[in-house]
Design a protein around this motif. Structure first.
Motif, PDB file in Angstrom:
ATOM      1  N   GLN A  88       0.864  -1.179   0.000  1.00  0.00           N
ATOM      2  CA  GLN A  88       0.000   0.000   0.000  1.00  0.00           C
ATOM      3  C   GLN A  88       0.900   1.227   0.000  1.00  0.00           C
ATOM      4  O   GLN A  88       1.768   1.363   0.860  1.00  0.00           O
ATOM      5  N   LEU A  89       0.731   2.095  -0.993  1.00  0.00           N
ATOM      6  CA  LEU A  89       1.496   3.328  -1.111  1.00  0.00           C
ATOM      7  C   LEU A  89       0.561   4.503  -0.876  1.00  0.00           C
ATOM      8  O   LEU A  89      -0.434   4.653  -1.585  1.00  0.00           O
ATOM      9  N   LYS A  90       0.865   5.309   0.136  1.00  0.00           N
ATOM     10  CA  LYS A  90       0.051   6.489   0.452  1.00  0.00           C
ATOM     11  C   LYS A  90       0.824   7.745   0.093  1.00  0.00           C
ATOM     12  O   LYS A  90       1.947   7.947   0.569  1.00  0.00           O
ATOM     13  N   LEU A  91       0.214   8.562  -0.761  1.00  0.00           N
ATOM     14  CA  LEU A  91       0.762   9.866  -1.112  1.00  0.00           C
ATOM     15  C   LEU A  91      -0.182  10.935  -0.588  1.00  0.00           C
ATOM     16  O   LEU A  91      -1.226  10.615  -0.015  1.00  0.00           O
ATOM     17  N   SER A  92       0.156  12.180  -0.797  1.00  0.00           N
ATOM     18  CA  SER A  92      -0.656  13.272  -0.249  1.00  0.00           C
ATOM     19  C   SER A  92      -2.087  13.262  -0.775  1.00  0.00           C
ATOM     20  O   SER A  92      -3.011  13.590  -0.053  1.00  0.00           O
ATOM     21  N   ASP A  93      -2.288  12.866  -2.032  1.00  0.00           N
ATOM     22  CA  ASP A  93      -3.626  12.950  -2.616  1.00  0.00           C
ATOM     23  C   ASP A  93      -4.163  11.638  -3.183  1.00  0.00           C
ATOM     24  O   ASP A  93      -5.183  11.629  -3.843  1.00  0.00           O
ATOM     25  N   MET A  94      -3.470  10.532  -2.930  1.00  0.00           N
ATOM     26  CA  MET A  94      -3.967   9.259  -3.453  1.00  0.00           C
ATOM     27  C   MET A  94      -3.346   8.073  -2.726  1.00  0.00           C
ATOM     28  O   MET A  94      -2.383   8.226  -1.972  1.00  0.00           O
ATOM     29  N   LYS A  95      -3.927   6.907  -2.981  1.00  0.00           N
ATOM     30  CA  LYS A  95      -3.440   5.664  -2.387  1.00  0.00           C
ATOM     31  C   LYS A  95      -3.444   4.596  -3.472  1.00  0.00           C
ATOM     32  O   LYS A  95      -4.405   4.471  -4.229  1.00  0.00           O
ATOM     33  N   ILE A  96      -2.354   3.854  -3.553  1.00  0.00           N
ATOM     34  CA  ILE A  96      -2.227   2.749  -4.503  1.00  0.00           C
ATOM     35  C   ILE A  96      -1.971   1.494  -3.681  1.00  0.00           C
ATOM     36  O   ILE A  96      -1.106   1.502  -2.805  1.00  0.00           O
ATOM     37  N   GLU A  97      -2.727   0.434  -3.951  1.00  0.00           N
ATOM     38  CA  GLU A  97      -2.527  -0.796  -3.183  1.00  0.00           C
ATOM     39  C   GLU A  97      -2.811  -2.012  -4.037  1.00  0.00           C
ATOM     40  O   GLU A  97      -3.519  -1.935  -5.040  1.00  0.00           O
ATOM     41  N   SER A  98      -2.242  -3.132  -3.604  1.00  0.00           N
ATOM     42  CA  SER A  98      -2.471  -4.386  -4.314  1.00  0.00           C
ATOM     43  C   SER A  98      -3.884  -4.878  -4.022  1.00  0.00           C
ATOM     44  O   SER A  98      -4.404  -4.713  -2.929  1.00  0.00           O
ATOM     45  N   SER A  99      -4.495  -5.474  -5.034  1.00  0.00           N
ATOM     46  CA  SER A  99      -5.833  -6.056  -4.879  1.00  0.00           C
ATOM     47  C   SER A  99      -5.758  -7.478  -4.369  1.00  0.00           C
ATOM     48  O   SER A  99      -6.725  -8.005  -3.833  1.00  0.00           O
ATOM     49  N   PHE A 100      -4.613  -8.112  -4.571  1.00  0.00           N
ATOM     50  CA  PHE A 100      -4.382  -9.487  -4.146  1.00  0.00           C
ATOM     51  C   PHE A 100      -2.874  -9.663  -3.976  1.00  0.00           C
ATOM     52  O   PHE A 100      -2.092  -8.847  -4.466  1.00  0.00           O
ATOM     53  N   PRO A 101      -2.420 -10.710  -3.301  1.00  0.00           N
ATOM     54  CA  PRO A 101      -0.981 -10.928  -3.120  1.00  0.00           C
ATOM     55  C   PRO A 101      -0.250 -11.018  -4.463  1.00  0.00           C
ATOM     56  O   PRO A 101      -0.724 -11.662  -5.397  1.00  0.00           O
ATOM     57  N   GLN A 102       0.908 -10.359  -4.542  1.00  0.00           N
ATOM     58  CA  GLN A 102       1.702 -10.291  -5.774  1.00  0.00           C
ATOM     59  C   GLN A 102       2.976 -11.117  -5.630  1.00  0.00           C
ATOM     60  O   GLN A 102       3.681 -10.991  -4.632  1.00  0.00           O
ATOM     61  N   GLU A 103       3.266 -11.931  -6.622  1.00  0.00           N
ATOM     62  CA  GLU A 103       4.489 -12.735  -6.624  1.00  0.00           C
ATOM     63  C   GLU A 103       5.681 -11.860  -6.995  1.00  0.00           C
ATOM     64  O   GLU A 103       5.567 -10.984  -7.856  1.00  0.00           O
ATOM     65  N   LEU A 104       6.810 -12.111  -6.351  1.00  0.00           N
ATOM     66  CA  LEU A 104       8.032 -11.398  -6.694  1.00  0.00           C
ATOM     67  C   LEU A 104       8.624 -12.002  -7.961  1.00  0.00           C
ATOM     68  O   LEU A 104       8.433 -13.173  -8.256  1.00  0.00           O
ATOM     69  N   ARG A 105       9.346 -11.182  -8.695  1.00  0.00           N
ATOM     70  CA  ARG A 105       9.993 -11.626  -9.931  1.00  0.00           C
ATOM     71  C   ARG A 105      11.496 -11.760  -9.692  1.00  0.00           C
ATOM     72  O   ARG A 105      11.937 -11.930  -8.573  1.00  0.00           O
ATOM     73  N   SER A 106      12.258 -11.598 -10.732  1.00  0.00           N
ATOM     74  CA  SER A 106      13.703 -11.796 -10.664  1.00  0.00           C
ATOM     75  C   SER A 106      14.353 -10.972  -9.565  1.00  0.00           C
ATOM     76  O   SER A 106      13.983  -9.824  -9.328  1.00  0.00           O
ATOM     77  N   LEU A 107      15.271 -11.597  -8.883  1.00  0.00           N
ATOM     78  CA  LEU A 107      16.027 -10.989  -7.782  1.00  0.00           C
ATOM     79  C   LEU A 107      15.128 -10.464  -6.668  1.00  0.00           C
ATOM     80  O   LEU A 107      15.480  -9.540  -5.951  1.00  0.00           O
ATOM     81  N   GLY A 108      13.947 -11.032  -6.522  1.00  0.00           N
ATOM     82  CA  GLY A 108      13.060 -10.652  -5.415  1.00  0.00           C
ATOM     83  C   GLY A 108      12.443  -9.279  -5.569  1.00  0.00           C
ATOM     84  O   GLY A 108      12.330  -8.537  -4.603  1.00  0.00           O
TER      85      GLY A 108
END
Length: 148
Positions: A88-108
């Protein structure tokens, strides 16, 4: 006969200068209105993250990269052992978050890119953003500081 030629040349020069001034004034205003580049970066105990927002033409592109920090004795190919993450990323005027668990890719790492219509979305910059990463029952909060 030479006087009229000088008058025409002077008029041409004045007209050319006026056109250049008009072009530079209008393009400067347009560039100022459309310019948008915000960059953030931060590191915690287990995670490193960067976030950027850039306007290009009529779109706004945002990029979030979350990177697991491996210990020296850990193998980088052990990314699957970390498991999926949520963020979950919170900025001054918005929020971005995952809808479901996300798998990591190369090098984590996890790399999220989004595109928004600039006519409907106009983010503002702030001095910092807060990123929360959850994995394996653990949670870490990172302060992402604005980079100018």
């Amino acid at each position: 006969m030479k006087k009229p030629l000088i008058i025409i040349s002077s008029m041409t020069l004045i007209l050319f200068a006026a056109v250049l001034m008009l072009i530079s004034t209008s393009s400067g205003k347009g560039a100022e209105e459309t310019a948008l580049n915000h960059f953030y970066s931060g590191q915690g105990d287990s995670w490193l993250a960067t976030y950027s927002v850039t306007r290009a033409n009529s779109s706004i592109y945002s990029t979030l990269t979350i990177q697991y920090l491996f210990d020296q004795d850990e193998m980088q190919n052990e990314a699957e052992k970390i498991g999926p993450i949520e963020y979950q990323l919170k900025l001054s005027d918005m929020k971005i978050e995952s809808s479901f668990p996300q798998e990591l890719r190369s090098l984590g790492s996890l790399h999220i890119v989004s595109r928004m219509n600039a006519d409907f979305f106009s983010p503002t910059s702030g001095d910092s953003a807060e990123l929360t990463v959850s994995w394996q029952g653990k949670t870490e909060k990172l302060q992402l500081e604005a980079i100018n």
